[in-house]
Design a protein around this motif. Structure first.
Motif, mmCIF file in Angstrom:
data_model
loop_
_atom_site.group_PDB
_atom_site.id
_atom_site.type_symbol
_atom_site.label_atom_id
_atom_site.label_comp_id
_atom_site.label_asym_id
_atom_site.label_seq_id
_atom_site.Cartn_x
_atom_site.Cartn_y
_atom_site.Cartn_z
ATOM 1 N N HIS B 124 82.560 47.709 -55.809
ATOM 2 C CA HIS B 124 83.237 47.653 -57.096
ATOM 3 C C HIS B 124 84.583 48.328 -56.980
ATOM 4 O O HIS B 124 84.742 49.300 -56.269
ATOM 5 N N ASP B 125 85.596 47.812 -57.676
ATOM 6 C CA ASP B 125 86.899 48.482 -57.634
ATOM 7 C C ASP B 125 86.978 49.490 -58.777
ATOM 8 O O ASP B 125 86.075 49.605 -59.590
ATOM 9 N N GLU B 126 88.092 50.217 -58.822
ATOM 10 C CA GLU B 126 88.167 51.307 -59.792
ATOM 11 C C GLU B 126 88.775 50.870 -61.122
ATOM 12 O O GLU B 126 89.107 51.686 -61.948
ATOM 13 N N GLU B 127 88.930 49.552 -61.339
ATOM 14 C CA GLU B 127 89.534 49.091 -62.582
ATOM 15 C C GLU B 127 88.475 48.765 -63.618
ATOM 16 O O GLU B 127 87.503 48.078 -63.329
#
Lengths: 250, 159
Positions: B124-127
């Protein structure tokens, strides 16, 4: 003597600390309850759904504050420990060891809530990447500090030994924080930044900040409650306890 | 500050410094082992032998996902913008798996240079974003998330 040193000296006296903390604890609990209720309501009913993760992202409102607290409390424990080591202030020693179980609980909450979130999002409860492993080490460090402290009967010696271990473990804090930048990890990078803008809209960020604030009041209330109990147990045969009871200043 | 306290303070600072230096040295030595995954370029560079287990990370290439109709078998390419590796997998994928998604596959290369994955994890990305905002951004020509194109590979997947 300047006012700051005067305050510290006064707070370092067991009778005054016992009285002052007793006055503060109810207020800390009230602020904690208000902030938590408000934060949880915002987190579960007001904050929007995430575009990619759906509703499961709401675990961050538990996970992230708990992870922050586990690190902050460790730092506090090490600072109290260092004050105890250098100045041999007994209240600082008591505050240090009283911090350990609270921090351990937050570390465990961060680990478990992360696992619950990891399964649907990543596809695994646990992976041995740098962030998860260093956070697990933090949990074990707390257990080590508590174990070492309880293995030594004499409280002053126990406090010094535990403080040394706490200080050694401080090196893990920057490792946890920067693990996601230094290495390729499965755990994502930092979302909330103090500089350069957060990668999260304000409507999602606000409940997170409320929870971050509320957990600090929880720490304050739980820490002072634990420290009072420990102080009273250690000093039960000392004069100030009887005197405080007589004067009804407890 | 009294001399005794000064001595104790120096000791505390020396402990912090000593442990910090020791940790820095240990981490430099372990740098390779602490990398959670290799990118396709690193795989090509290191000429990974067939059968050796490792983790491969990259973006699922757009249009490369090939699912079997009668089983869970799936074939797709992961890319870091420079090199690609073909992955075979035969199990349940995480919810976030989609084209353009960053993933990490655990497994080994077979003799044909195809990565046989035992496990696929979505990174998962941090956005974080509300769905309406993501839609609006996409309309405005800023695709992201599940629509992320592989032209814009995040730096962490680059060698």
């Amino acid at each position: 003597m300047n006012p700051v040193m005067k305050f510290l000296h006064k707070t370092g006296s067991p009778a005054y600390f016992y009285w002052l903390s007793g006055r503060m604890i109810p207020w800390l609990w009230v602020i904690f309850a208000v902030l938590t209720t408000w934060g949880m309501y915002q987190a579960f009913f007001v904050a929007p759904t995430d575009y990619q993760q759906g509703e499961s992202y709401r675990i961050i409102y538990i996970h992230v504050p708990a992870a922050w607290m586990s690190m902050m409390i460790y730092l506090m424990m090490a600072i109290f420990g260092a004050i105890g080591l250098i100045w041999r202030i007994r209240i600082a020693e008591i505050l240090a060891i009283s911090s350990a179980p609270i921090g351990a609980a937050f570390a465990l909450i961060a680990l478990i809530s992360g696992a619950v979130w990891g399964k649907p999002t990543w596809g695994a409860y646990w992976v041995w990447d740098a962030r998860l492993t260093s956070q697990l080490v933090l949990f074990f460090l707390y257990l080590g500090v508590m174990g070492l402290h309880s293995a030594i009967d004499e409280p002053r010696k126990a406090a010094r030994a535990a403080a040394l271990l706490a200080l050694v473990g401080v090196v893990n804090l920057p490792i946890i924080h920067y693990s996601v930048e230094w290495w390729n990890t499965l755990h994502q990078g930092t979302t909330i930044k103090f500089t350069g803008g957060s990668k999260m809209p304000n409507s999602m960020l606000f409940p997170l900040l409320l929870m971050a604030a509320s957990t600090k009041f929880y720490y304050g209330a739980a820490l002072l409650t634990r420290a009072r109990n420990r102080l009273l147990e250690q000093d039960r045969r000392r004069g100030w306890v009887a005197k405080s009871i007589r004067e009804q200043r407890l | 500050m009294t001399p005794t306290r000064k001595k104790r303070l120096t000791m505390v600072l020396l402990i912090l410094l000593g442990v910090g230096v020791a940790a820095a040295i240990a981490m430099t030595a372990l740098q390779e082992n602490l990398l959670y995954f290799l990118s396709p370029s690193e795989v090509a560079e290191q000429k990974m032998p067939a059968g050796k287990q490792f983790r491969l990370g990259g973006l699922v290439k757009d249009g490369s996902v090939n699912r079997a109709t009668d089983s869970l078998k799936i074939r797709f390419l992961v890319t870091d913008g420079l090199k690609e590796v073909e992955i075979n997998y035969d199990d349940i994928l995480p919810d976030l798996f989609r084209e353009g998604q960053g993933i990490i596959a655990i497994g080994s290369l077979d003799n044909n240079g195809v990565f046989q994955a035992d496990e696929v994890l979505a990174k998962h990305d941090e956005e974080y974003m509300a769905p309406e905002v993501a839609d609006a951004l996409e309309k405005a020509g800023h695709p992201r998330g599940n629509k992320a194109s592989t032209d814009s590979v995040p730096s962490e997947y680059k060698p």
